[in-house]
Scaffold this motif. Structure first.
Motif, PDB file in Angstrom:
ATOM      1  N   CYS A  44      -5.748  -9.781  -0.373  1.00 19.52           N
ATOM      2  CA  CYS A  44      -5.830 -10.113  -1.798  1.00 19.52           C
ATOM      3  C   CYS A  44      -7.079  -9.566  -2.473  1.00 19.52           C
ATOM      4  N   SER A  45      -7.795  -8.657  -1.829  1.00 14.11           N
ATOM      5  CA  SER A  45      -9.010  -8.108  -2.418  1.00 14.11           C
ATOM      6  C   SER A  45      -8.766  -6.696  -2.926  1.00 14.11           C
ATOM      7  N   ASN A  46      -9.497  -6.323  -3.975  1.00 11.06           N
ATOM      8  CA  ASN A  46      -9.455  -4.941  -4.469  1.00 11.06           C
ATOM      9  C   ASN A  46     -10.485  -4.054  -3.779  1.00 11.06           C
ATOM     10  N   ASP A  47     -11.047  -4.522  -2.679  1.00 11.80           N
ATOM     11  CA  ASP A  47     -12.029  -3.756  -1.907  1.00 11.80           C
ATOM     12  C   ASP A  47     -11.281  -2.719  -1.054  1.00 11.80           C
ATOM     13  N   TYR A  48     -10.662  -1.760  -1.735  1.00 16.97           N
ATOM     14  CA  TYR A  48      -9.699  -0.863  -1.093  1.00 16.97           C
ATOM     15  C   TYR A  48     -10.296  -0.021   0.029  1.00 16.97           C
ATOM     16  N   LEU A  49     -11.569   0.338  -0.071  1.00 16.85           N
ATOM     17  CA  LEU A  49     -12.179   1.201   0.934  1.00 16.85           C
ATOM     18  C   LEU A  49     -13.015   0.426   1.951  1.00 16.85           C
ATOM     19  N   GLY A  50     -13.066  -0.893   1.809  1.00 20.93           N
ATOM     20  CA  GLY A  50     -13.832  -1.701   2.749  1.00 20.93           C
ATOM     21  C   GLY A  50     -15.329  -1.521   2.629  1.00 20.93           C
ATOM     22  N   LEU A 294      -5.879   4.276   4.558  1.00 22.15           N
ATOM     23  CA  LEU A 294      -5.044   3.601   3.561  1.00 22.15           C
ATOM     24  C   LEU A 294      -3.627   4.166   3.567  1.00 22.15           C
ATOM     25  N   ARG A 295      -3.510   5.481   3.624  1.00 20.36           N
ATOM     26  CA  ARG A 295      -2.173   6.095   3.650  1.00 20.36           C
ATOM     27  C   ARG A 295      -1.396   5.658   4.893  1.00 20.36           C
ATOM     28  N   GLU A 296      -2.071   5.566   6.031  1.00 16.29           N
ATOM     29  CA  GLU A 296      -1.413   5.112   7.254  1.00 16.29           C
ATOM     30  C   GLU A 296      -0.938   3.661   7.110  1.00 16.29           C
ATOM     31  N   LEU A 297      -1.775   2.826   6.537  1.00 15.76           N
ATOM     32  CA  LEU A 297      -1.427   1.414   6.360  1.00 15.76           C
ATOM     33  C   LEU A 297      -0.260   1.236   5.395  1.00 15.76           C
ATOM     34  N   ASP A 314       8.316   0.304  -5.536  1.00 15.49           N
ATOM     35  CA  ASP A 314       8.063   1.682  -5.132  1.00 15.49           C
ATOM     36  C   ASP A 314       6.622   2.043  -5.478  1.00 15.49           C
ATOM     37  N   SER A 315       5.765   2.055  -4.464  1.00 13.25           N
ATOM     38  CA  SER A 315       4.347   2.346  -4.681  1.00 13.25           C
ATOM     39  C   SER A 315       3.805   3.150  -3.515  1.00 13.25           C
ATOM     40  N   THR A 316       3.018   4.171  -3.829  1.00 10.98           N
ATOM     41  CA  THR A 316       2.347   4.968  -2.798  1.00 10.98           C
ATOM     42  C   THR A 316       0.863   4.629  -2.726  1.00 10.98           C
ATOM     43  N   THR A 317       0.469   3.518  -3.314  1.00 12.01           N
ATOM     44  CA  THR A 317      -0.937   3.135  -3.438  1.00 12.01           C
ATOM     45  C   THR A 317      -1.227   1.880  -2.616  1.00 12.01           C
ATOM     46  N   PRO A 318      -2.505   1.481  -2.514  1.00  9.00           N
ATOM     47  CA  PRO A 318      -2.828   0.265  -1.754  1.00  9.00           C
ATOM     48  C   PRO A 318      -2.253  -1.009  -2.350  1.00  9.00           C
ATOM     49  N   ILE A 319      -1.752  -0.948  -3.575  1.00  8.12           N
ATOM     50  CA  ILE A 319      -1.122  -2.107  -4.213  1.00  8.12           C
ATOM     51  C   ILE A 319       0.360  -2.079  -3.873  1.00  8.12           C
ATOM     52  N   GLN A 320       0.811  -3.047  -3.082  1.00  7.34           N
ATOM     53  CA  GLN A 320       2.197  -3.098  -2.611  1.00  7.34           C
ATOM     54  C   GLN A 320       2.830  -4.429  -3.037  1.00  7.34           C
ATOM     55  N   PRO A 321       3.446  -4.482  -4.216  1.00  2.00           N
ATOM     56  CA  PRO A 321       3.993  -5.744  -4.710  1.00  2.00           C
ATOM     57  C   PRO A 321       5.381  -6.038  -4.119  1.00  2.00           C
ATOM     58  N   VAL A 322       5.599  -7.305  -3.780  1.00  6.56           N
ATOM     59  CA  VAL A 322       6.900  -7.782  -3.328  1.00  6.56           C
ATOM     60  C   VAL A 322       7.435  -8.741  -4.386  1.00  6.56           C
ATOM     61  N   ILE A 323       8.489  -8.340  -5.081  1.00  5.37           N
ATOM     62  CA  ILE A 323       9.069  -9.163  -6.146  1.00  5.37           C
ATOM     63  C   ILE A 323       9.921 -10.261  -5.526  1.00  5.37           C
ATOM     64  N   ILE A 324       9.602 -11.510  -5.858  1.00  4.94           N
ATOM     65  CA  ILE A 324      10.399 -12.651  -5.400  1.00  4.94           C
ATOM     66  C   ILE A 324      11.201 -13.229  -6.558  1.00  4.94           C
ATOM     67  N   ARG A 358       5.588 -12.390  -8.140  1.00  2.00           N
ATOM     68  CA  ARG A 358       5.513 -11.538  -6.946  1.00  2.00           C
ATOM     69  C   ARG A 358       4.329 -11.885  -6.066  1.00  2.00           C
ATOM     70  N   LEU A 359       4.422 -11.402  -4.845  1.00  2.00           N
ATOM     71  CA  LEU A 359       3.266 -11.332  -3.970  1.00  2.00           C
ATOM     72  C   LEU A 359       2.613  -9.980  -4.205  1.00  2.00           C
ATOM     73  N   ARG A 360       1.315  -9.978  -4.450  1.00  6.07           N
ATOM     74  CA  ARG A 360       0.601  -8.708  -4.637  1.00  6.07           C
ATOM     75  C   ARG A 360      -0.212  -8.430  -3.385  1.00  6.07           C
ATOM     76  N   ILE A 361       0.336  -7.572  -2.541  1.00  2.00           N
ATOM     77  CA  ILE A 361      -0.331  -7.204  -1.294  1.00  2.00           C
ATOM     78  C   ILE A 361      -1.317  -6.079  -1.587  1.00  2.00           C
ATOM     79  N   SER A 362      -2.583  -6.309  -1.271  1.00  3.95           N
ATOM     80  CA  SER A 362      -3.620  -5.292  -1.463  1.00  3.95           C
ATOM     81  C   SER A 362      -4.133  -4.864  -0.093  1.00  3.95           C
ATOM     82  N   LEU A 363      -4.009  -3.584   0.198  1.00  6.61           N
ATOM     83  CA  LEU A 363      -4.452  -3.049   1.479  1.00  6.61           C
ATOM     84  C   LEU A 363      -5.867  -2.498   1.367  1.00  6.61           C
ATOM     85  N   SER A 364      -6.581  -2.538   2.489  1.00  8.51           N
ATOM     86  CA  SER A 364      -7.956  -2.052   2.543  1.00  8.51           C
ATOM     87  C   SER A 364      -8.140  -1.215   3.794  1.00  8.51           C
TER      88      SER A 364
END
Length: 386
Positions: A44-50, A294-297, A314-324, A358-364
């Motif tokens: 849930c963090s926007n700290d995308y690069l850690g 990030l691309r691998e994740l 449909d997202s190619t970015t670290p923001i991966q939303p799941v619509i419920i 939605r769930l907003r999945i943020s990858l880092s």
């Protein structure tokens, strides 16, 4: 009671599943965090690069605090403009490949400053319907005519631009949309702005540091440059610290110093933050492995999720939303994840359209493949049991 009507409204929000609650973070940001005494795997963090807890940034901040103190003490135009602010602005301009950069305290304040300085009553502003709230609020404060177009509908935008008789025209857009994770096709937008003599204001809050081979953001991602572009990015997400900046022609930043009220009438950020950000820029540029991870994740998550009823956007970015969809179900799923030690926020209206909670999945880059695999497995299980 004087504020009883507020209590009634709060109760209505609770009933609708729209009341928000703060939780207490007791650790630095990272793949694993401690909240209210419990450890969670965090998405849930926007700290995308850690970088938010990187030793080099901490050391830079500590060294600067020892030399320059903690507070800036005044606004930039009084006595608060430190040599560290100046050095960071110079570095940001060089990093983005633009002539000049100007620091703001936050992205919200940067957008308010840009729009209210560049547009007024005789002007018209065109904005994507999914733009961040700060851009919308900025338009309202500017008193310009406010024209919104459907998300990424450039045929509608062109029709409205062609019909406008405003003295000045501005097109405002998120570069990477924070709730959907999709990227604005900036070359098409720029072509429209050139055809209809409009400025293009890009809010690259979620693209800076992530997009482009060296993390320089949306402009590098598309390989474009234009004096018509007003570029804004934040420094508290992928950059790992705090603040924001505007970049573009020297005349633009000089004018904002004179006319952007959210710049003029606020205390400058602590100089130590600029020192930390200068260290961050070096890591963003040199450590391409963070974007590679990030691309691998992203690929691992999208391949691991086997959803049938819920929808992965449909997202190619670290923001991966799941619509419920429904507010209460989205809250229930978020809480079920928490019970299993995974923190993914539930995003509800008005942040997103009604019926698209939605769930907003943020990858880092701080995550491992095993973290993403665990999240996917739990989500698949929860959907099957729902």
């Amino acid at each position: 009671m004087l504020f009883s009507y507020l209590a009634d409204e709060l109760e209505d929000l609770e009933t609708a599943g729209l009341r928000r609650h703060r939780r207490m973070l007791e650790s630095p940001q990272g793949a694993r965090i401690v909240v209210d005494g419990r450890e969670y795997l965090s998405f849930c963090s926007n700290d995308y690069l850690g970088l938010a807890n990187h030793p080099a940034l901490i050391a830079a901040a500590q060294s600067a605090a020892a030399r320059y103190g903690v507070g800036a003490g005044a606004s930039h135009l009084v006595s608060g403009h430190s040599v560290l602010h100046h050095e960071l602005e110079t570095a940001l301009a060089a990093f983005t490949g633009l002539p000049s950069a100007l620091l703001f305290s936050t992205g919200y304040m940067a957008n308010l400053g840009i729009v209210t300085a560049l547009a007024g009553r005789d002007d018209e502003i065109f904005a994507d319907k999914l733009n961040h709230a700060s851009l919308n609020d900025a338009v309202l404060l500017s008193r310009a005519k406010f024209t919104r177009y459907p998300h990424l509908d450039f045929a509608a935008l062109e029709k409205r631009l062609a019909a406008s008789r405003a003295k000045r025209k501005l097109v405002l857009t998120d570069a990477l949309f924070s709730m959907d994770g999709d990227i604005a096709p900036v070359p098409e937008l720029l072509a429209l702005c050139e055809r209809h003599d409009a400025l293009l204001v890009l809010d690259d809050a979620h693209g800076f540091g992530v997009l482009g081979a060296f993390g320089r953001g949306i402009l590098e991602h598309f390989g474009i440059a234009s004096e018509r572009i007003v570029y804004m990015a934040t420094l508290g997400k992928a950059a790992g610290v705090f603040g924001a900046f505007v970049a573009g022609p020297v005349e633009l930043t000089d004018y904002l110093v004179q006319r952007a009220r959210s710049y003029i009438y606020t205390t400058a950020t602590p100089p130590l933050l600029s020192a930390a950000l200068s260290a961050s820029l070096q890591l963003i540029e040199k450590e391409a492995w963070r974007r590679d991870r990030l691309r691998e994740l992203i690929t691992a998550l999208r391949q691991g999720l086997k959803l049938r009823r819920w929808r992965l956007m449909d997202s190619t970015t670290p923001i991966q939303p799941v619509i419920i969809g429904a507010n209460q179900e989205t809250l229930a799923v978020s809480e079920a994840l928490c019970e299993r030690g995974i923190w993914v926020p539930a995003i509800r209206p008005p942040t997103v359209p009604k019926g698209e909670a939605r769930l907003r999945i943020s990858l880092s880059a701080a995550h491992g493949i095993e973290d993403v695999a665990h999240l996917a497995a739990v989500l698949n299980e929860l959907e099957s049991a729902a």
